[in-house]
Motif scaffolding. Sequence first.
Motif, PDB file in Angstrom:
ATOM      1  N   ASP A  16       0.856  -1.182   0.000  1.00 58.66           N
ATOM      2  CA  ASP A  16       0.000   0.000   0.000  1.00 58.66           C
ATOM      3  C   ASP A  16       0.895   1.235   0.000  1.00 58.66           C
ATOM      4  OD1 ASP A  16      -1.822   2.084   0.683  1.00 58.66           O
ATOM      5  OD2 ASP A  16      -3.127   0.606   1.650  1.00 58.66           O
ATOM      6  N   GLY A  75      -3.241  -3.404  -1.816  1.00 57.90           N
ATOM      7  CA  GLY A  75      -4.280  -2.532  -1.279  1.00 57.90           C
ATOM      8  C   GLY A  75      -4.463  -1.292  -2.119  1.00 57.90           C
ATOM      9  N   ASN A  76      -3.480  -0.440  -2.105  1.00 57.00           N
ATOM     10  CA  ASN A  76      -3.500   0.791  -2.884  1.00 57.00           C
ATOM     11  C   ASN A  76      -2.126   0.948  -3.507  1.00 57.00           C
ATOM     12  OD1 ASN A  76      -6.158   2.238  -2.130  1.00 57.00           O
ATOM     13  ND2 ASN A  76      -5.317   1.572  -0.175  1.00 57.00           N
ATOM     14  N   THR A 131      -8.152   1.131  -7.265  1.00 58.36           N
ATOM     15  CA  THR A 131      -7.090   1.562  -6.357  1.00 58.36           C
ATOM     16  C   THR A 131      -5.733   0.948  -6.667  1.00 58.36           C
ATOM     17  OG1 THR A 131      -7.574  -0.188  -4.772  1.00 58.36           O
ATOM     18  CG2 THR A 131      -8.728   1.907  -4.470  1.00 58.36           C
ATOM     19  N   ILE A 180      -9.584  -4.888  -0.806  1.00 56.31           N
ATOM     20  CA  ILE A 180      -9.498  -3.552  -0.231  1.00 56.31           C
ATOM     21  C   ILE A 180      -9.854  -3.588   1.252  1.00 56.31           C
ATOM     22  CG2 ILE A 180     -10.349  -1.165  -0.333  1.00 56.31           C
ATOM     23  CD1 ILE A 180      -8.545  -2.103  -2.699  1.00 56.31           C
TER      24      ILE A 180
END
Length: 155
Positions: free
Chosen positions: A9, A105-106, A119, A144
Amino acid sequence: MAIVHVRIDDRLIHGQVAMIWTNSLSATRIMVVDDEASKSELIKMSLKLATPSSVSLSVLTIERAAKRIKEGAYSGQRVILVIKSPENLLRLIKEGVIIEAANLGNLHSKDATLQLSNTVYMNESNVITCKLLRKLDVQINMQILPNDENMEVIL
Protein backbone atom coordinates in the motif's frame (compact mmCIF):
# COMPACT_ATOMS: atom_id res chain seq x y z
CA MET A 1 6.06 -13.20 15.59
CA ALA A 2 2.95 -13.91 13.68
CA ILE A 3 2.58 -11.80 10.57
CA VAL A 4 -1.18 -11.97 10.14
CA HIS A 5 -1.37 -9.81 7.02
CA VAL A 6 0.99 -8.33 4.43
CA ARG A 7 -0.32 -5.30 2.59
CA ILE A 8 1.32 -3.53 -0.32
CA ASP A 9 0.00 0.00 0.00
CA ASP A 10 1.79 3.12 -1.17
CA ARG A 11 -0.19 5.20 1.34
CA LEU A 12 1.21 3.02 4.16
CA ILE A 13 -1.10 3.69 7.15
CA HIS A 14 -4.51 5.26 6.55
CA GLY A 15 -8.08 4.58 7.69
CA GLN A 16 -8.45 1.21 5.96
CA VAL A 17 -5.27 -0.18 7.50
CA ALA A 18 -5.41 1.64 10.84
CA MET A 19 -8.98 0.95 11.74
CA ILE A 20 -10.60 -1.70 9.57
CA TRP A 21 -7.79 -4.21 8.93
CA THR A 22 -6.32 -3.76 12.40
CA ASN A 23 -9.66 -4.46 14.08
CA SER A 24 -10.61 -7.29 11.74
CA LEU A 25 -7.33 -9.12 12.34
CA SER A 26 -7.01 -8.22 16.04
CA ALA A 27 -3.59 -6.82 15.21
CA THR A 28 -1.37 -5.67 18.06
CA ARG A 29 1.31 -4.08 15.87
CA ILE A 30 1.59 -2.39 12.50
CA MET A 31 5.05 -2.78 11.01
CA VAL A 32 5.81 -0.29 8.25
CA VAL A 33 8.76 -1.53 6.23
CA ASP A 34 10.06 1.35 4.16
CA ASP A 35 13.58 2.77 3.93
CA GLU A 36 12.40 6.33 3.22
CA ALA A 37 9.80 6.43 6.00
CA SER A 38 12.23 5.01 8.55
CA LYS A 39 14.63 7.90 7.96
CA SER A 40 12.08 10.71 8.19
CA GLU A 41 10.92 11.95 11.59
CA LEU A 42 8.02 13.77 9.92
CA ILE A 43 6.76 10.63 8.17
CA LYS A 44 7.21 8.55 11.34
CA MET A 45 5.23 11.11 13.34
CA SER A 46 2.44 11.08 10.74
CA LEU A 47 2.32 7.28 10.79
CA LYS A 48 2.17 7.28 14.60
CA LEU A 49 -0.75 9.73 14.51
CA ALA A 50 -2.58 7.45 12.06
CA THR A 51 -2.04 4.35 14.23
CA PRO A 52 -4.68 3.49 16.84
CA SER A 53 -3.40 4.06 20.39
CA SER A 54 -4.03 0.40 21.26
CA VAL A 55 -1.70 -0.78 18.48
CA SER A 56 2.11 -0.64 18.55
CA LEU A 57 3.99 0.78 15.57
CA SER A 58 7.36 -0.06 14.09
CA VAL A 59 8.81 1.88 11.15
CA LEU A 60 11.88 0.05 9.90
CA THR A 61 14.21 -0.15 6.95
CA ILE A 62 13.91 -3.31 4.89
CA GLU A 63 17.20 -4.62 6.25
CA ARG A 64 16.31 -3.89 9.90
CA ALA A 65 12.81 -5.34 9.52
CA ALA A 66 14.22 -8.56 8.08
CA LYS A 67 16.65 -8.85 10.99
CA ARG A 68 13.95 -8.21 13.61
CA ILE A 69 11.50 -10.62 11.99
CA LYS A 70 14.07 -13.40 11.67
CA GLU A 71 15.19 -13.01 15.29
CA GLY A 72 11.58 -13.23 16.53
CA ALA A 73 11.57 -9.74 18.06
CA TYR A 74 7.78 -9.51 18.13
CA SER A 75 7.01 -13.00 19.33
CA GLY A 76 3.43 -13.42 20.49
CA GLN A 77 2.20 -10.34 18.63
CA ARG A 78 -0.23 -10.13 15.72
CA VAL A 79 1.53 -8.02 13.11
CA ILE A 80 0.22 -6.32 10.00
CA LEU A 81 3.19 -5.70 7.73
CA VAL A 82 2.70 -2.70 5.43
CA ILE A 83 5.11 -2.15 2.57
CA LYS A 84 5.02 0.49 -0.16
CA SER A 85 5.71 -1.57 -3.30
CA PRO A 86 6.09 -5.07 -4.72
CA GLU A 87 9.77 -4.26 -5.27
CA ASN A 88 10.28 -3.60 -1.56
CA LEU A 89 8.47 -6.82 -0.68
CA LEU A 90 10.82 -8.74 -2.98
CA ARG A 91 13.80 -7.10 -1.26
CA LEU A 92 12.43 -8.17 2.13
CA ILE A 93 12.05 -11.75 0.91
CA LYS A 94 15.59 -11.70 -0.50
CA GLU A 95 16.72 -10.74 3.02
CA GLY A 96 15.35 -14.11 4.17
CA VAL A 97 11.83 -13.27 5.36
CA ILE A 98 9.25 -15.90 4.47
CA ILE A 99 6.08 -14.39 3.05
CA GLU A 100 3.31 -16.63 1.70
CA ALA A 101 0.79 -14.02 0.56
CA ALA A 102 0.50 -10.29 -0.02
CA ASN A 103 -2.51 -8.06 -0.50
CA LEU A 104 -2.41 -5.27 -3.10
CA GLY A 105 -4.28 -2.53 -1.28
CA ASN A 106 -3.50 0.79 -2.88
CA LEU A 107 -0.85 1.20 -5.53
CA HIS A 108 -0.81 4.34 -7.65
CA SER A 109 1.95 4.25 -10.23
CA LYS A 110 2.73 7.52 -11.97
CA ASP A 111 3.62 5.62 -15.11
CA ALA A 112 0.90 2.99 -14.84
CA THR A 113 0.55 0.56 -17.71
CA LEU A 114 -1.99 -1.72 -16.05
CA GLN A 115 -5.08 -0.92 -13.99
CA LEU A 116 -6.24 -3.86 -11.85
CA SER A 117 -8.91 -1.99 -9.88
CA ASN A 118 -9.96 1.50 -8.86
CA THR A 119 -7.09 1.56 -6.36
CA VAL A 120 -4.40 -0.60 -7.96
CA TYR A 121 -2.41 0.76 -10.90
CA MET A 122 0.84 -0.96 -11.80
CA ASN A 123 3.79 0.02 -13.93
CA GLU A 124 5.94 -2.43 -15.86
CA SER A 125 8.36 -2.88 -12.94
CA ASN A 126 5.48 -3.69 -10.56
CA VAL A 127 4.14 -6.31 -12.97
CA ILE A 128 7.55 -7.93 -13.46
CA THR A 129 8.14 -7.97 -9.71
CA CYS A 130 4.74 -9.52 -8.99
CA LYS A 131 5.55 -12.24 -11.52
CA LEU A 132 8.83 -12.86 -9.69
CA LEU A 133 6.98 -13.00 -6.37
CA ARG A 134 4.59 -15.58 -7.84
CA LYS A 135 7.58 -17.68 -8.92
CA LEU A 136 8.69 -17.58 -5.27
CA ASP A 137 5.27 -19.00 -4.31
CA VAL A 138 3.97 -15.72 -2.89
CA GLN A 139 0.24 -15.48 -3.51
CA ILE A 140 -0.72 -11.98 -4.68
CA ASN A 141 -4.30 -10.92 -4.08
CA MET A 142 -6.48 -7.83 -4.03
CA GLN A 143 -8.84 -7.14 -1.18
CA ILE A 144 -9.50 -3.55 -0.23
CA LEU A 145 -11.43 -4.33 2.96
CA PRO A 146 -11.73 -7.56 4.97
CA ASN A 147 -15.36 -8.08 3.91
CA ASP A 148 -14.57 -7.61 0.20
CA GLU A 149 -13.94 -10.55 -2.07
CA ASN A 150 -10.34 -11.73 -1.92
CA MET A 151 -9.29 -12.00 -5.57
CA GLU A 152 -6.07 -13.67 -6.59
CA VAL A 153 -3.97 -11.63 -9.01
CA ILE A 154 -2.52 -13.65 -11.85
CA LEU A 155 -0.30 -11.66 -14.18
